[in-house]
Design a protein around this motif. Structure first.
Motif, short mmCIF file in Angstrom:
data_model
loop_
_atom_site.label_atom_id
_atom_site.label_comp_id
_atom_site.label_asym_id
_atom_site.label_seq_id
_atom_site.Cartn_x
_atom_site.Cartn_y
_atom_site.Cartn_z
N UNK A 6 -9.46 138.02 35.68
CA UNK A 6 -10.49 137.17 35.60
C UNK A 6 -11.98 137.59 35.61
N UNK A 7 -12.96 137.09 34.83
CA UNK A 7 -14.08 137.23 34.49
C UNK A 7 -14.90 135.99 34.90
N UNK A 8 -15.96 136.30 35.55
CA UNK A 8 -17.07 135.36 36.33
C UNK A 8 -18.36 135.30 35.35
N UNK A 9 -18.99 134.15 35.01
CA UNK A 9 -20.17 134.06 34.26
C UNK A 9 -20.88 133.01 35.02
N UNK A 10 -22.32 133.41 35.26
CA UNK A 10 -23.01 132.38 35.99
C UNK A 10 -23.30 131.19 35.36
N UNK A 11 -23.86 131.28 34.07
CA UNK A 11 -23.98 130.20 32.97
C UNK A 11 -24.68 128.97 33.72
N UNK A 12 -25.72 129.51 34.61
CA UNK A 12 -26.38 128.00 35.17
C UNK A 12 -27.41 127.76 34.17
N UNK A 13 -28.17 128.66 33.37
CA UNK A 13 -29.14 128.32 32.58
C UNK A 13 -28.70 128.18 31.10
N UNK A 14 -27.38 128.69 30.66
CA UNK A 14 -27.16 128.58 29.28
C UNK A 14 -25.95 129.51 29.12
N UNK A 15 -25.36 129.60 27.67
CA UNK A 15 -24.05 130.28 27.66
C UNK A 15 -24.52 131.82 27.72
#
Length: 404
Positions: free
Chosen positions: A23-32
């Motif tokens: 499992x990898x987590x990315x914030x991605x709140x402001x863009x890819x």
């Protein structure tokens, strides 16, 4: 992925305090995110692939922050799996509401073995997943992937310096009898012809093959000292401080001997409990299903990687507090995790070795070494626990783990 499944996964991440191997987590709140390519490469090379969750902030204890735009995130991921890695990957993605935020959960599929390794397009580097990170392949790992693009034939490579005198007479007698009983064509041949035609010897000089000496030899470890099973029991709370392992053993000899001794070692080091059935009768039940353990051990022995880059690695068997872990060098070949254990879906890394072992018998029981009954493992574990969680993802190059 359903919301309940995501909640369980996030709870595991929060308990661990970091990403997981799968499992990898990315914030991605402001863009890819612009740093996803190595992870995509690693998941493409990993049995079972992996999961990317967009919209969680790892630095804030995996708090749900939501993605910038769910539809756009999926579109960007679709472009990334096609353009940022080669060969392209496939995936499925869903939008899930979690803690009042909108997350995107993408499950990235493993590449078939004939297409690995998966490389980052810009750098041409390939990656593997280890714990919570993506690590470049070593030269040896790269060669192992490339070798797996074609059907391996290491099991019929000649072992210089060997002869039929290195074979166990009792194993050979039973083997020849079973070959003749199972094939009208082989029944017409001499002993020497059968040994040659079935891949035990290489021909007129009667040099043994690697598969032949490993399955029927008196002591294969004379030539390949690391083709063994290394077994140990994890220390318990009552063991002295500093204890690293209990009842550590090395099982050697030909495959049928290693299988028999390893099975007896597991039985000796695990508990037996009384289980009452619907009829009210109590029956002894082993801690781990004996039939399933036998199947996993035999699969590890006949499907381990026999390439020159893996001959220094042993099969490992470890009993821990709540699980049995069995690892064989090379991992899966010709199968994805999604197909593993399904009826009529088979793939043999060592075709000749498997065929030889189908006619070899375990001395104490008379059972065949190879039964080709991996679905039994699923059924046994499903009966015991309600869900078949015996297999955990691991690297295709590093040992692949079978866990109860």
């Amino acid at each position: 992925m359903q919301a309940d499944d995501l909640a369980t996964l996030v709870a595991d991440l929060r308990a661990e305090g970091s990403d997981l191997a799968e499992v990898e987590v990315k914030r991605a709140q402001r863009g890819f995110p612009d740093s996803l390519a190595p992870t995509l490469s690693a998941f493409g090379n990993t049995p079972g692939g992996g999961t990317v969750i967009f919209g969680l902030d790892e630095n804030a204890g995996f708090q749900a922050v939501g993605v910038y735009d769910a539809s756009e995130c999926k579109r960007a991921l679709g472009a990334a799996v096609r353009n940022s890695v080669e060969p392209p990957l496939t995936f499925s993605a869903s939008t899930v509401q979690f803690e009042s935020k909108e997350l995107v959960v993408a499950e990235v599929d493993e590449l078939p073995g004939s297409s690995k390794p998966c490389r980052v397009t810009k750098t041409k580097k390939s990656y593997l997943r280890s714990y919570d990170g993506d690590y470049p392949l070593s030269d040896v790992e790269e060669q192992a992937f490339l070798a797996n693009r074609e059907t391996p034939r290491f099991d019929i490579q000649p072992v210089n310096g060997t002869s039929e005198g290195d074979l166990d007479p009792d194993l050979v007698t039973v083997y020849l009898r079973n070959c003749r009983q199972g094939s009208s064509s082989l029944d017409k041949m001499s002993d020497a012809e059968i040994l040659h035609k079935t891949g035990v010897t290489t021909g007129s000089d009667r040099t043994l093959t690697l598969g032949g000496i490993l399955s029927l030899g008196t002591y294969p470890q004379q030539y390949f000292p690391n083709l063994v099973i290394q077994a140990s029991v994890a220390p318990g709370p009552d063991d002295p401080p500093g204890t690293r392992a209990v009842d550590a053993r090395k099982f050697d000899g030909p495959i049928p001997v290693m299988l028999d001794e390893a099975l007896r070692w597991v039985s000796r080091n695990t508990r037996t409990r009384v289980q009452f059935g619907a009829d009210g009768q109590g029956r002894d039940e082993t801690e781990y299903p004996a039939e399933a353990v036998r199947e996993l051990l035999s699969n590890a022995l006949v499907h381990r990687d026999l390439g020159p880059y893996s001959l220094g690695e042993a099969i490992t068997l470890r009993l821990e507090t709540s699980q049995l872990v069995l690892s064989n060098p090379g991992g899966l070949w010709g199968l994805t995790v999604a197909k593993l254990g399904h009826t009529n879906v088979t793939s043999a890394r060592n075709g000749y070795l498997v065929r030889i072992c189908q006619n070899v018998r375990v001395a104490n029981t008379g059972n065949r070494v190879v039964e080709a009954r991996l679905p039994v493992v699923f059924r046994q574990c499903l009966r015991r626990s309600g869900r078949p969680e015996w297999f955990r993802r691991a690297s295709m190059i590093k040992p692949s783990d079978f866990r109860f």
